[in-house]
Design a protein around this motif. Sequence first.
Motif, PDB file in Angstrom:
ATOM      1  N   THR A  93     -40.113  58.828  18.123  1.00  0.00           N
ATOM      2  CA  THR A  93     -39.726  58.334  19.463  1.00  0.00           C
ATOM      3  C   THR A  93     -40.643  58.943  20.538  1.00  0.00           C
ATOM      4  OG1 THR A  93     -38.244  60.174  20.025  1.00  0.00           O
ATOM      5  CG2 THR A  93     -37.295  58.381  18.738  1.00  0.00           C
ATOM      6  N   LEU A  94     -41.461  59.940  20.125  1.00  0.00           N
ATOM      7  CA  LEU A  94     -42.263  60.659  21.129  1.00  0.00           C
ATOM      8  C   LEU A  94     -43.757  60.349  21.063  1.00  0.00           C
ATOM      9  CD1 LEU A  94     -40.535  64.156  20.745  1.00  0.00           C
ATOM     10  CD2 LEU A  94     -40.503  62.736  22.809  1.00  0.00           C
ATOM     11  N   THR A  95     -44.231  59.927  19.892  1.00  0.00           N
ATOM     12  CA  THR A  95     -45.672  59.722  19.752  1.00  0.00           C
ATOM     13  C   THR A  95     -45.963  58.682  18.685  1.00  0.00           C
ATOM     14  OG1 THR A  95     -47.771  60.774  19.143  1.00  0.00           O
ATOM     15  CG2 THR A  95     -45.815  61.621  18.061  1.00  0.00           C
ATOM     16  N   THR A  96     -47.140  58.047  18.803  1.00  0.00           N
ATOM     17  CA  THR A  96     -47.577  57.149  17.713  1.00  0.00           C
ATOM     18  C   THR A  96     -48.612  57.879  16.850  1.00  0.00           C
ATOM     19  OG1 THR A  96     -49.269  56.304  19.222  1.00  0.00           O
ATOM     20  CG2 THR A  96     -47.209  55.031  19.051  1.00  0.00           C
ATOM     21  N   ASN A  97     -48.950  59.112  17.236  1.00  0.00           N
ATOM     22  CA  ASN A  97     -49.954  59.880  16.483  1.00  0.00           C
ATOM     23  C   ASN A  97     -49.368  60.492  15.210  1.00  0.00           C
ATOM     24  OD1 ASN A  97     -52.096  59.386  18.089  1.00  0.00           O
ATOM     25  ND2 ASN A  97     -52.401  61.484  18.791  1.00  0.00           N
TER      26      ASN A  97
END
Length: 206
Positions: A93-97
Amino acid sequence: MSLSREEMFKIDRNATEVHKIRPIILMENAALGIFNEINKYDSYTVICGEGNNGGDGVAVARHLLLNGREVDTFVVGDAKSEELRENLEILETLTTNIFKIKNVEDIEKLIDSLEVNEVSLDCIFGIGLSRKVEGLFKEVVKAINEHSNYTISIDIPSGIDANTGEVLGEAVFANETMTIYEEKDGMVDNVICGKITNIYLGAPKI
Ligand SMILES: NC(=O)C1=CN([C@@H]2O[C@H](COP(=O)(O)OP(=O)(O)OC[C@H]3O[C@@H](n4cnc5c(N)ncnc54)[C@H](O)[C@@H]3O)[C@@H](O)[C@H]2O)[C@@H](O)CC1
Ligand SMILES: [K+]
């Protein structure tokens, strides 16, 4: 003072079964302890395995991200641990990395990340290592050793037997090791661990 693998598992079991401290709480304690020790850098490559050592790494990645650090998270294999899956759900939910390493081709992306980031967090295997490191895991460990600028292992360098310190096939050479609760027997005078720091776990002594 150091602990065997079996003594460490007993401490975990005592905390979760006798004292009702859920594994996810122990993992969060460990992650925050690690975060407070290693947050002085700007960019991180976090390499996670399939178990709770990987779970530690994903939880640390969250705290680094929430504190404005650059973080690339890699997961090798399939998440087996409930706590790892829960932490991955949050991190997504915080990053696509977040990158899955499913085959050798995916290691190219890992190498690019290792080379560009200041620090790599080795969260592939902890004290759950139970056999020789082979295949894709072996290739990932070799990539870390060849391309990481500065390597911090979580709990124990991946590939080391927690009781004997023996390299099981291939192991990470760490600049530092953030060991949870207490140094394991196989880490005593073991140069592969680099500088060792004990991390608070919030588990009662037994
Ligand atoms: N409540 C807990 O149990 C806590 C555990 N902690 C972390 O959990 C770690 C132990 O976690 P796990 O027992 O889940 O296992 P690990 O995360 O150490 O190992 C990951 C998985 O790799 C598999 N494996 C073992 N040898 C392998 C090999 N050669 N090739 C491929 N796969 C292999 C095992 O089945 C294991 O499930 C500790 O080292 C520590 O980092 C911490 O989060 C503190 C709390
Ligand atoms: K590790």
